[in-house]
Design an enzyme around this catalytic site. Structure first.
Site, PDB file in Angstrom:
ATOM      1  N   TYR A   7      -2.941   0.291   5.177  1.00  0.00           N
ATOM      2  CA  TYR A   7      -2.320  -0.192   3.937  1.00  0.00           C
ATOM      3  C   TYR A   7      -2.490   0.874   2.865  1.00  0.00           C
ATOM      4  CZ  TYR A   7      -0.965  -3.756   0.445  1.00  0.00           C
ATOM      5  OH  TYR A   7      -0.320  -4.478  -0.524  1.00  0.00           O
ATOM      6  N   LYS A  44       1.623   0.050   6.213  1.00  0.00           N
ATOM      7  CA  LYS A  44       2.213  -0.788   5.177  1.00  0.00           C
ATOM      8  C   LYS A  44       2.051  -0.059   3.843  1.00  0.00           C
ATOM      9  CE  LYS A  44       1.912  -5.276   2.901  1.00  0.00           C
ATOM     10  NZ  LYS A  44       0.954  -6.277   2.396  1.00  0.00           N
TER      11      LYS A  44
END
Length: 310
Positions: free
Chosen positions: A142, A167
């Protein structure tokens, strides 16, 4: 690569659900409400569910609460879609979350940025390598906040067998282009921006069509309609929903720190499906902003009734 890997990787192609963690009035985890919330979310047919992540207030959960929430999600979802759990904090703490999620039966992990500590690319690589090595689960990186990767760092992490996607919640398109070039597209990119629908077209240009939808948690009708329009190239419907719902929601979210989560719980309450309060340091939505959110929801639903996908 473990058997779950291909299933998780294959699931990261559509609408990704990030449910909240409901709390009681006294602030305890409300598991009965959590399971009904999961049922509501599953009805929208997301391709994967991410529990105890940012929207699920991972930073405010104890280790025992985290494992309880993940286990409850795994049991309730019962294999209909993959369940990914959040992990975060310093390296050893994140590794503990990873092992606990695997013990609870999760299919994969979203590893949130380390809190406060900011290191060089080599430090980030070491952090995520150690977390990935702590589990057999698939790992989604992330990029956000204190974890901004260099293209070379992502290319190195892409070689780790159980790291399956990145992400992005940072939104630097130039950096993402360079990351895509450095990895030759080997690591799928997910749109993880707050109010991700606003950025959907931009990320699609990088081949990232899957995105996390906070709206799915409290106005699933609008979230599903937008995704269908996005998938079908229906720009008129996208423009209508962006104008009437998503743009005003994004403006309201940016007005107050923490509203990326607080607004979701307020929206659930407005719609008669309360998930309780947020935990500090997040704060409840002000009465004025709650009224504004209610109007935005009404506008979104009214716009939806006029679209072909309705």
């Amino acid at each position: 690569m473990p058997p779950a890997a291909s299933r998780v990787a294959a699931s990261l192609l559509g609408l990704l659900a990030f449910p909240v963690t409901p709390f009681t009035g006294s602030g305890d985890v409300n598991l009965p409400r959590f399971t009904t919330h999961l049922t509501e979310v599953l009805a929208a047919k997301p391709s994967a569910i991410f529990v105890a992540c940012g929207t699920g207030e991972l930073a405010s959960l104890t280790a025992a609460e985290h494992q309880t929430v993940v286990r409850a999600a795994v049991e309730h979802v019962a294999g209909t879609v993959p369940v990914l759990a959040g992990a975060g904090g310093g390296t050893r703490t994140a590794a503990e979350f990873a092992r606990a999620a695997q013990a609870a039966g999760a299919d994969g992990l979203l590893v949130l940025p380390p809190y406060l500590q900011v290191g060089p690319p080599t430090g980030l690589v070491a952090h995520y390598r150690q977390v990935a090595a702590a589990t057999d689960l698939d790992v989604v990186l992330y990029q956000r906040g204190t974890a901004i990767f260099s293209p070379a760092a992502v290319a190195e992490l892409a070689e780790v067998d159980n790291i399956v996607a990145l992400k992005d919640g940072h939104g630097d398109m130039e950096l993402l282009q360079l990351i895509h070039a450095a990895t030759a597209g080997r690591l799928p990119l997910l749109n993880g921006m707050p109010t991700a629908e606003v950025f959907a077209r931009s990320y699609a240009g990088l081949g990232a069509r899957a995105y996390s939808s906070a709206v799915l948690a409290f106005v699933p009708e609008v979230a599903v309609a937008f995704f269908q329009a996005f998938e079908n190239g229906d720009e008129a419907t996208q423009d209508l929903l962006l104008r009437e719902f998503y743009a005003p929601l994004a403006d309201l979210r940016k007005s107050t720190p923490g509203y990326a989560v607080s607004l979701i719980k307020a929206g659930l309450d407005i719609r008669g499906r309360s998930a309780g309060p947020v935990r500090s340091p997040l704060a409840e939505v002000t009465p004025e902003h709650r009224e504004q959110l209610a109007r935005i929801i009404d506008r979104g639903l009214a716009a939806l009734s006029a679209t072909p996908v309705a």
